[in-house]
Design a protein around this motif. Structure first.
Motif, PDB file in Angstrom:
ATOM      1  N   LEU A  30       0.638  -1.613   0.059  1.00 66.13           N
ATOM      2  CA  LEU A  30      -0.265  -0.131  -0.162  1.00 66.13           C
ATOM      3  C   LEU A  30       1.027   1.125  -0.401  1.00 66.13           C
ATOM      4  CD1 LEU A  30      -2.846   1.104   0.038  1.00 66.13           C
ATOM      5  CD2 LEU A  30      -2.745   1.650   2.422  1.00 66.13           C
ATOM      6  N   PHE A  31       0.547   2.162  -1.052  1.00 64.31           N
ATOM      7  CA  PHE A  31       1.372   3.876  -0.863  1.00 64.31           C
ATOM      8  C   PHE A  31       0.002   4.591  -0.868  1.00 64.31           C
ATOM      9  CE2 PHE A  31       3.921   0.755  -2.980  1.00 64.31           C
ATOM     10  CZ  PHE A  31       5.289   0.611  -2.665  1.00 64.31           C
ATOM     11  N   LYS A  32       1.216   5.764  -0.744  1.00 66.52           N
ATOM     12  CA  LYS A  32       0.013   6.901  -0.072  1.00 66.52           C
ATOM     13  C   LYS A  32       0.544   8.231  -0.727  1.00 66.52           C
ATOM     14  CE  LYS A  32      -2.093  10.484   2.959  1.00 66.52           C
ATOM     15  NZ  LYS A  32      -1.122  10.756   4.228  1.00 66.52           N
ATOM     16  N   VAL A  33      -0.024   8.128  -2.557  1.00 68.63           N
ATOM     17  CA  VAL A  33       0.568   9.287  -3.211  1.00 68.63           C
ATOM     18  C   VAL A  33      -0.659  10.335  -3.066  1.00 68.63           C
ATOM     19  CG1 VAL A  33       1.247   9.858  -5.917  1.00 68.63           C
ATOM     20  CG2 VAL A  33       0.976   7.172  -4.389  1.00 68.63           C
ATOM     21  N   THR A  34      -0.087  11.687  -3.051  1.00 65.58           N
ATOM     22  CA  THR A  34      -0.221  12.528  -2.493  1.00 65.58           C
ATOM     23  C   THR A  34      -0.020  14.448  -3.343  1.00 65.58           C
ATOM     24  OG1 THR A  34       1.306  13.914  -1.120  1.00 65.58           O
ATOM     25  CG2 THR A  34      -0.651  12.918  -0.349  1.00 65.58           C
ATOM     26  N   GLN A  35      -0.179  15.460  -4.180  1.00 65.11           N
ATOM     27  CA  GLN A  35      -0.070  16.240  -4.703  1.00 65.11           C
ATOM     28  C   GLN A  35      -0.994  17.274  -4.194  1.00 65.11           C
ATOM     29  OE1 GLN A  35      -1.756  15.931  -8.757  1.00 65.11           O
ATOM     30  NE2 GLN A  35       0.503  17.130  -9.288  1.00 65.11           N
ATOM     31  N   GLY A  36      -0.212  18.252  -3.281  1.00 62.88           N
ATOM     32  CA  GLY A  36      -1.319  19.388  -2.531  1.00 62.88           C
ATOM     33  C   GLY A  36      -2.064  18.524  -2.067  1.00 62.88           C
ATOM     34  N   GLU A  37      -3.440  19.144  -1.192  1.00 63.58           N
ATOM     35  CA  GLU A  37      -4.662  18.097  -0.857  1.00 63.58           C
ATOM     36  C   GLU A  37      -5.064  17.023  -1.346  1.00 63.58           C
ATOM     37  OE1 GLU A  37      -6.866  21.604   0.386  1.00 63.58           O
ATOM     38  OE2 GLU A  37      -5.539  22.564   1.100  1.00 63.58           O
ATOM     39  N   HIS A  38      -4.731  16.739  -2.343  1.00 64.60           N
ATOM     40  CA  HIS A  38      -4.751  15.485  -3.131  1.00 64.60           C
ATOM     41  C   HIS A  38      -4.449  14.445  -2.739  1.00 64.60           C
ATOM     42  CE1 HIS A  38      -7.652  17.176  -6.465  1.00 64.60           C
ATOM     43  NE2 HIS A  38      -7.538  18.032  -5.905  1.00 64.60           N
ATOM     44  N   THR A  39      -5.147  12.972  -1.892  1.00 58.41           N
ATOM     45  CA  THR A  39      -4.715  12.023  -2.376  1.00 58.41           C
ATOM     46  C   THR A  39      -5.603  10.536  -2.446  1.00 58.41           C
ATOM     47  OG1 THR A  39      -4.741  12.445   0.184  1.00 58.41           O
ATOM     48  CG2 THR A  39      -3.992  10.111   0.051  1.00 58.41           C
ATOM     49  N   LEU A  40      -4.190   9.754  -3.121  1.00 57.47           N
ATOM     50  CA  LEU A  40      -4.474   8.397  -3.595  1.00 57.47           C
ATOM     51  C   LEU A  40      -3.731   7.317  -3.219  1.00 57.47           C
ATOM     52  CD1 LEU A  40      -4.662   7.593  -7.914  1.00 57.47           C
ATOM     53  CD2 LEU A  40      -3.399   6.261  -5.953  1.00 57.47           C
ATOM     54  N   TYR A  41      -4.388   6.781  -2.336  1.00 53.67           N
ATOM     55  CA  TYR A  41      -3.952   5.216  -1.942  1.00 53.67           C
ATOM     56  C   TYR A  41      -3.905   4.737  -3.246  1.00 53.67           C
ATOM     57  CZ  TYR A  41      -4.571   6.805   2.726  1.00 53.67           C
ATOM     58  OH  TYR A  41      -4.168   7.829   4.194  1.00 53.67           O
ATOM     59  N   LEU A  42      -2.983   3.605  -3.199  1.00 48.85           N
ATOM     60  CA  LEU A  42      -2.619   2.658  -4.405  1.00 48.85           C
ATOM     61  C   LEU A  42      -1.901   1.160  -3.853  1.00 48.85           C
ATOM     62  CD1 LEU A  42      -1.700   2.316  -7.541  1.00 48.85           C
ATOM     63  CD2 LEU A  42       0.925   3.230  -7.011  1.00 48.85           C
ATOM     64  N   PHE A  43      -3.013   0.303  -3.969  1.00 47.65           N
ATOM     65  CA  PHE A  43      -3.230  -0.912  -3.646  1.00 47.65           C
ATOM     66  C   PHE A  43      -2.296  -1.374  -4.482  1.00 47.65           C
ATOM     67  CE2 PHE A  43      -5.479  -4.809  -1.602  1.00 47.65           C
ATOM     68  CZ  PHE A  43      -4.685  -5.205  -0.768  1.00 47.65           C
ATOM     69  N   GLY A  44      -1.329  -2.981  -4.241  1.00 48.40           N
ATOM     70  CA  GLY A  44      -0.703  -4.130  -4.935  1.00 48.40           C
ATOM     71  C   GLY A  44      -2.142  -5.625  -4.561  1.00 48.40           C
ATOM     72  N   THR A  45      -2.183  -5.988  -5.327  1.00 45.68           N
ATOM     73  CA  THR A  45      -3.452  -6.961  -5.573  1.00 45.68           C
ATOM     74  C   THR A  45      -2.805  -8.401  -6.380  1.00 45.68           C
ATOM     75  OG1 THR A  45      -4.421  -6.919  -7.551  1.00 45.68           O
ATOM     76  CG2 THR A  45      -5.633  -5.012  -5.722  1.00 45.68           C
ATOM     77  N   ILE A  46      -2.971  -8.960  -5.342  1.00 49.01           N
ATOM     78  CA  ILE A  46      -2.909 -10.586  -7.119  1.00 49.01           C
ATOM     79  C   ILE A  46      -4.979 -10.381  -7.033  1.00 49.01           C
ATOM     80  CG2 ILE A  46      -1.030 -11.602  -5.454  1.00 49.01           C
ATOM     81  CD1 ILE A  46      -2.503 -13.070  -4.197  1.00 49.01           C
ATOM     82  N   THR A 257      -2.146   7.581 -16.045  1.00 55.51           N
ATOM     83  CA  THR A 257      -3.529   7.490 -15.696  1.00 55.51           C
ATOM     84  C   THR A 257      -3.922   7.712 -14.477  1.00 55.51           C
ATOM     85  OG1 THR A 257      -3.765   5.901 -17.313  1.00 55.51           O
ATOM     86  CG2 THR A 257      -5.759   5.738 -16.699  1.00 55.51           C
ATOM     87  N   ILE A 258      -2.977   7.011 -13.558  1.00 54.14           N
ATOM     88  CA  ILE A 258      -3.365   7.332 -11.743  1.00 54.14           C
ATOM     89  C   ILE A 258      -3.087   8.462 -11.615  1.00 54.14           C
ATOM     90  CG2 ILE A 258      -2.311   6.291 -10.089  1.00 54.14           C
ATOM     91  CD1 ILE A 258      -2.118   3.319 -10.592  1.00 54.14           C
ATOM     92  N   ALA A 259      -2.039   9.003 -11.893  1.00 56.77           N
ATOM     93  CA  ALA A 259      -1.508  11.111 -11.766  1.00 56.77           C
ATOM     94  C   ALA A 259      -2.967  11.427 -12.422  1.00 56.77           C
ATOM     95  CB  ALA A 259       0.606  10.997 -12.812  1.00 56.77           C
ATOM     96  N   GLY A 260      -3.068  11.293 -13.096  1.00 55.76           N
ATOM     97  CA  GLY A 260      -4.401  11.741 -13.971  1.00 55.76           C
ATOM     98  C   GLY A 260      -5.668  12.169 -12.989  1.00 55.76           C
ATOM     99  N   LEU A 261      -6.125  10.737 -12.752  1.00 58.26           N
ATOM    100  CA  LEU A 261      -6.913  10.563 -11.287  1.00 58.26           C
ATOM    101  C   LEU A 261      -6.672  11.177 -10.140  1.00 58.26           C
ATOM    102  CD1 LEU A 261      -9.718   8.899 -10.421  1.00 58.26           C
ATOM    103  CD2 LEU A 261      -8.065   7.315 -10.086  1.00 58.26           C
ATOM    104  N   LEU A 262      -5.529  11.672  -9.649  1.00 55.24           N
ATOM    105  CA  LEU A 262      -5.046  12.316  -8.577  1.00 55.24           C
ATOM    106  C   LEU A 262      -5.119  13.154  -8.494  1.00 55.24           C
ATOM    107  CD1 LEU A 262      -3.546  12.656  -5.302  1.00 55.24           C
ATOM    108  CD2 LEU A 262      -1.219  12.219  -7.203  1.00 55.24           C
ATOM    109  N   ALA A 263      -4.945  14.354  -9.972  1.00 56.85           N
ATOM    110  CA  ALA A 263      -5.026  15.353 -10.311  1.00 56.85           C
ATOM    111  C   ALA A 263      -6.622  15.603 -10.146  1.00 56.85           C
ATOM    112  CB  ALA A 263      -4.696  15.589 -11.621  1.00 56.85           C
ATOM    113  N   GLN A 264      -7.761  15.401 -10.570  1.00 54.32           N
ATOM    114  CA  GLN A 264      -8.704  15.162 -10.247  1.00 54.32           C
ATOM    115  C   GLN A 264      -9.645  14.862  -9.095  1.00 54.32           C
ATOM    116  OE1 GLN A 264     -10.174  12.491 -13.558  1.00 54.32           O
ATOM    117  NE2 GLN A 264      -8.510  13.742 -15.407  1.00 54.32           N
ATOM    118  N   GLU A 265      -9.267  14.299  -8.401  1.00 51.77           N
ATOM    119  CA  GLU A 265     -10.153  13.459  -7.513  1.00 51.77           C
ATOM    120  C   GLU A 265      -9.232  13.623  -6.247  1.00 51.77           C
ATOM    121  OE1 GLU A 265     -13.036  12.708  -7.745  1.00 51.77           O
ATOM    122  OE2 GLU A 265     -13.301  11.665 -10.116  1.00 51.77           O
ATOM    123  N   ALA A 266     -10.336  14.242  -5.384  1.00 54.57           N
ATOM    124  CA  ALA A 266      -9.418  14.801  -3.849  1.00 54.57           C
ATOM    125  C   ALA A 266      -9.079  13.372  -3.261  1.00 54.57           C
ATOM    126  CB  ALA A 266     -10.324  15.834  -3.526  1.00 54.57           C
TER     127      ALA A 266
END
Length: 298
Positions: A30-46, A257-266
């Motif tokens: 599990l990773f936490k990716v942030t840009q300003g006040e936006h946060t995305l959690y990036l989870f590794g599945t199988i 695509t994930i970077a674009g999602l982070l920019a769009q969603e808080a």
């Protein structure tokens, strides 16, 4: 050999193992990716599962509950007609029997033994291209050992999100994923099938499935890194295809695509195969190169 079990879209491998929980109950990566006040959690599945995988740990499930959107490689809950269309386009020959006829007599007899072992009628797979037939054999090999495709981690996440009425988006498509396999030449697909047959016969695929499942199940950073290194060093055709096409080839677009999602969603969550999150060309590394703050939580 790091084969197609790594990323075989929604039809892949699910394992049922004895409980191997780490003391902290964490799974995957599990990773936490942030840009300003936006946060995305990036989870590794199988793309696998077992009943005692669930529910997933509270930090991840809490992040998912607060997210406005869940991003997956593909949405297992989406229209199944898309899967059928992609299989028709990329996985089937117009006429029956080509994959069987093009195999050497030795491999043909070995294939027939596996089909008999898994109780698969030859007529039901006669139109399959070698890459799809190899994938089917892999699924049946894991099923024979107690694996269950209905409990895949990404499918569980999708069900949770849909049940809450959350938006679920796809980072890729079934068609684009299958097209990667179909881009192999006829000779390459036959080699892919032959290596799959050999891997099943020597129990290598089953051992690797247990290895990656144990590493994921315990959120074992060292074991996941070791798996990434083994994948990079695998010199077989299947291993090179997985590393260069299915991992390194897809990671840049996944990261973009994930970077674009982070920019769009808080607040958002993205879940992709765990081997996309480890190694030198991993998605987290590519996100860091884009100037994003990336923190590994586990």
């Amino acid at each position: 050999m790091r084969r197609q079990f790594i990323v075989l879209w929604s039809c892949l491998l699910c394992l049922v193992l004895q409980p191997l929980w780490a003391a902290n109950g964490k799974q995957g990566a599990l990773f936490k990716v942030t840009q300003g006040e936006h946060t995305l959690y990036l989870f590794g599945t199988i793309h696998v599962g077992a009943p005692d995988f669930y529910p997933l740990e509270p930090l991840l499930t809490g992040a998912l509950e607060q997210a406005s959107v869940l991003a997956l490689e593909i949405d297992p809950q989406a229209d199944p007609r898309r899967m059928a269309s992609a299989v028709q386009k990329h996985g089937l020959y117009a006429k029956s029997g080509r994959a069987f006829a093009e195999l050497s007599p030795g491999y043909r007899s070995r294939l027939e033994r596996l089909l008999s072992q898994y109780q698969i009628e030859e007529s039901s797979v006669a139109r399959m291209k070698p890459w799809l037939l190899a994938s089917l054999l892999t699924v049946h090999e894991f099923a024979a050992q107690g694996y269950n495709t209905s409990l895949a981690v990404d499918a569980w996440l999708a069900r949770q999100a849909h049940a809450r009425g959350q938006r679920v988006i796809e980072l890729e498509s079934v068609d684009s994923q299958m097209a990667l396999f179909d881009q192999m030449s006829k000779a390459e697909q036959l080699r892919f099938l032959e290596e799959s047959i050999a891997g099943i016969e020597d129990h290598e695929q089953a051992a690797q499935a247990r290895e990656i499942a144990a590493a994921w199940r315990q959120a074992d950073v060292a074991a996941l890194d070791a798996l990434a290194l083994k994948a990079q060093q695998d010199a077989t055709f299947s291993g090179r295809f997985v590393q260069t096409v299915l991992l390194d080839g897809r990671n840049p677009l996944l990261a973009a695509t994930i970077a674009g999602l982070l920019a769009q969603e808080a607040r958002s969550v993205a879940a992709i195969g765990v081997l996309h999150l480890v190694g030198v060309n991993s998605v987290p590394e590519l996100l860091r190169k884009r100037g994003l703050a990336v923190e590994r939580i586990y």
